[in-house]
Motif scaffolding. Structure first.
Motif, mmCIF file in Angstrom:
data_model
loop_
_atom_site.group_PDB
_atom_site.id
_atom_site.type_symbol
_atom_site.label_atom_id
_atom_site.label_comp_id
_atom_site.label_asym_id
_atom_site.label_seq_id
_atom_site.Cartn_x
_atom_site.Cartn_y
_atom_site.Cartn_z
ATOM 1 N N ILE A 26 0.869 -1.189 0.000
ATOM 2 C CA ILE A 26 0.000 0.000 0.000
ATOM 3 C C ILE A 26 0.898 1.229 0.000
ATOM 4 N N ILE A 27 0.648 2.103 -0.984
ATOM 5 C CA ILE A 27 1.449 3.319 -1.122
ATOM 6 C C ILE A 27 0.540 4.533 -1.018
ATOM 7 N N ALA A 28 0.857 5.415 -0.083
ATOM 8 C CA ALA A 28 0.063 6.627 0.128
ATOM 9 C C ALA A 28 0.807 7.815 -0.483
ATOM 10 N N VAL A 29 0.069 8.621 -1.244
ATOM 11 C CA VAL A 29 0.667 9.827 -1.849
ATOM 12 C C VAL A 29 -0.213 11.012 -1.470
ATOM 13 N N ASP A 30 0.345 11.963 -0.743
ATOM 14 C CA ASP A 30 -0.408 13.162 -0.372
ATOM 15 C C ASP A 30 0.278 14.403 -0.917
ATOM 16 N N LEU A 33 -17.034 8.846 3.279
ATOM 17 C CA LEU A 33 -16.056 8.262 2.349
ATOM 18 C C LEU A 33 -14.988 7.407 3.036
ATOM 19 N N PHE A 34 -14.845 7.560 4.341
ATOM 20 C CA PHE A 34 -13.742 6.931 5.065
ATOM 21 C C PHE A 34 -13.677 5.405 4.862
ATOM 22 N N GLN A 35 -14.784 4.703 5.192
ATOM 23 C CA GLN A 35 -14.783 3.237 5.075
ATOM 24 C C GLN A 35 -14.646 2.805 3.619
ATOM 25 N N GLN A 87 -10.954 -0.036 -0.401
ATOM 26 C CA GLN A 87 -10.341 -0.197 -1.722
ATOM 27 C C GLN A 87 -9.098 -1.100 -1.687
ATOM 28 N N ALA A 88 -8.492 -1.246 -0.503
ATOM 29 C CA ALA A 88 -7.346 -2.154 -0.399
ATOM 30 C C ALA A 88 -7.808 -3.582 -0.679
ATOM 31 N N GLN A 89 -8.993 -3.936 -0.140
ATOM 32 C CA GLN A 89 -9.518 -5.286 -0.373
ATOM 33 C C GLN A 89 -9.920 -5.479 -1.833
ATOM 34 N N VAL A 90 -10.470 -4.436 -2.428
ATOM 35 C CA VAL A 90 -10.831 -4.511 -3.863
ATOM 36 C C VAL A 90 -9.576 -4.869 -4.666
ATOM 37 N N ARG A 126 -5.184 13.855 0.372
ATOM 38 C CA ARG A 126 -4.677 14.846 1.338
ATOM 39 C C ARG A 126 -4.439 14.213 2.710
ATOM 40 N N ASP A 127 -5.134 13.093 2.983
ATOM 41 C CA ASP A 127 -5.078 12.498 4.334
ATOM 42 C C ASP A 127 -4.823 10.994 4.252
ATOM 43 N N ILE A 128 -4.194 10.555 3.174
ATOM 44 C CA ILE A 128 -4.031 9.102 3.000
ATOM 45 C C ILE A 128 -2.988 8.550 3.973
ATOM 46 N N GLY A 129 -1.823 9.192 4.038
ATOM 47 C CA GLY A 129 -0.775 8.713 4.943
ATOM 48 C C GLY A 129 -1.036 9.072 6.397
ATOM 49 N N SER A 130 -1.944 10.016 6.629
ATOM 50 C CA SER A 130 -2.200 10.434 8.013
ATOM 51 C C SER A 130 -3.413 9.726 8.613
ATOM 52 N N ILE A 131 -4.483 9.527 7.816
ATOM 53 C CA ILE A 131 -5.754 9.030 8.372
ATOM 54 C C ILE A 131 -6.213 7.710 7.722
ATOM 55 N N ILE A 132 -6.183 7.647 6.399
ATOM 56 C CA ILE A 132 -6.783 6.470 5.731
ATOM 57 C C ILE A 132 -5.865 5.247 5.878
ATOM 58 N N PHE A 133 -4.585 5.413 5.530
ATOM 59 C CA PHE A 133 -3.629 4.303 5.680
ATOM 60 C C PHE A 133 -2.371 4.781 6.404
ATOM 61 N N PRO A 134 -2.507 5.071 7.719
ATOM 62 C CA PRO A 134 -1.317 5.548 8.439
ATOM 63 C C PRO A 134 -0.207 4.497 8.506
ATOM 64 N N ASN A 135 -0.585 3.205 8.290
ATOM 65 C CA ASN A 135 0.439 2.149 8.319
ATOM 66 C C ASN A 135 0.815 1.674 6.927
ATOM 67 N N ALA A 136 0.621 2.532 5.927
ATOM 68 C CA ALA A 136 0.966 2.164 4.547
ATOM 69 C C ALA A 136 2.439 1.763 4.477
ATOM 70 N N ASP A 137 2.759 0.914 3.490
ATOM 71 C CA ASP A 137 4.154 0.479 3.351
ATOM 72 C C ASP A 137 5.068 1.655 3.018
ATOM 73 N N PHE A 138 4.536 2.589 2.188
ATOM 74 C CA PHE A 138 5.304 3.784 1.824
ATOM 75 C C PHE A 138 4.373 4.981 1.855
#
Ligand code: DC
Length: 221
Positions: A9-13, A116-118, A123-126, A141-153
């Motif tokens: 999982i890669i988060a880009v903000d 939109l949160f859930q 989408q990771a499961q999709v 804007r909040d992917i690495g902070s809120i949606i996937f704070p434990n993303a691989d990158f």
């Protein structure tokens, strides 16, 4: 889970016009990731809410309108698009001057973000369920902070204002990016921030290919 399956999982903000979408799309193509543009989620929802007569200045009426909206995913190439009540609006509809002017106001509402949160997390499961994807790259804007704070990158893109304004006008769009960024950074819920520990990438002086190269090298190292 990502360690055992190789699924990443890669988060880009980053702020508006910092190159998140072009970069994330190109990386998705190279590394066979599913690409999710959460800015498009907020735009699609804003478009649907405006069509339903919603006003961001009258937030009490919004939860009832949200209840009538069914969210789903349509895969198009490497991108997962949000459909609302079975419909994916055209790009021109969600990038119109009206939506550009209103989207960050709706995105600041708690009811809209909760809605939109859930969906965004799901989408990771999709992506996991579809054999053609080796992972997920989600931008916003909040992917690495809120949606996937434990993303691989987690990456945070930024660029000088002149470059960003030039990019938007090259896209042929009317958009007050500085105003939007200010609203997105100052809102109470899930503001635009550089998540702690995220890798910062200045996309101003670099061509797209170099940004993509740089990020792919980090992911695949
Ligand atoms: O990435 P974009 O410029 O298309 O995003 C449009 C708006 O959506 C942006 O001004 C703020 C909002 N947004 C958000 O609040 N959270 C996200 N994760 C993505 C976008």
């Amino acid at each position: 889970m990502s360690e055992s399956s190789g699924f990443k999982i890669i988060a880009v903000d980053g702020g508006a016009a910092t190159g998140k979408s072009s970069t994330s799309r190109a990386i998705a193509e190279r590394l066979k990731l599913m690409h999710v543009d959460t800015g498009a989620h907020y735009r699609t929802l804003t478009y649907a809410l405006l069509n339903a007569g919603a006003d961001s200045a009258a937030p009490n009426a919004i939860p009832a309108l949200l209840e009538s909206l069914q969210l789903d995913t349509t895969i198009q190439g490497r991108s997962a698009l949000l459909s609302i009540n079975g419909h994916v609006p055209a790009d021109a509809q969600i990038r119109s001057p009206e939506v550009n002017a209103k989207v960050s106001k709706f995105a600041a509402l708690e009811s809209v973000r909760e809605f939109l949160f859930q969906y965004q997390r799901s989408q990771a499961q999709v992506a996991r369920d579809l054999a053609e994807f080796t992972g997920l790259i989600m931008e916003g804007r909040d992917i690495g902070s809120i949606i996937f704070p434990n993303a691989d990158f987690r990456f945070f893109l930024f660029a000088d204002e002149a470059t960003r304004a030039a990019r938007r006008s090259n896209d042929g769009q009317t958009d007050s990016i500085a105003e939007r960024d200010k609203r997105d950074s100052q809102r109470k819920t899930a503001p635009l921030v550089c998540p702690e520990g995220a890798i910062r990438v200045d996309t101003g002086p670099l061509p797209l290919e170099s940004v993509v190269e740089h990020i792919c090298a980090i992911i695949t190292a």
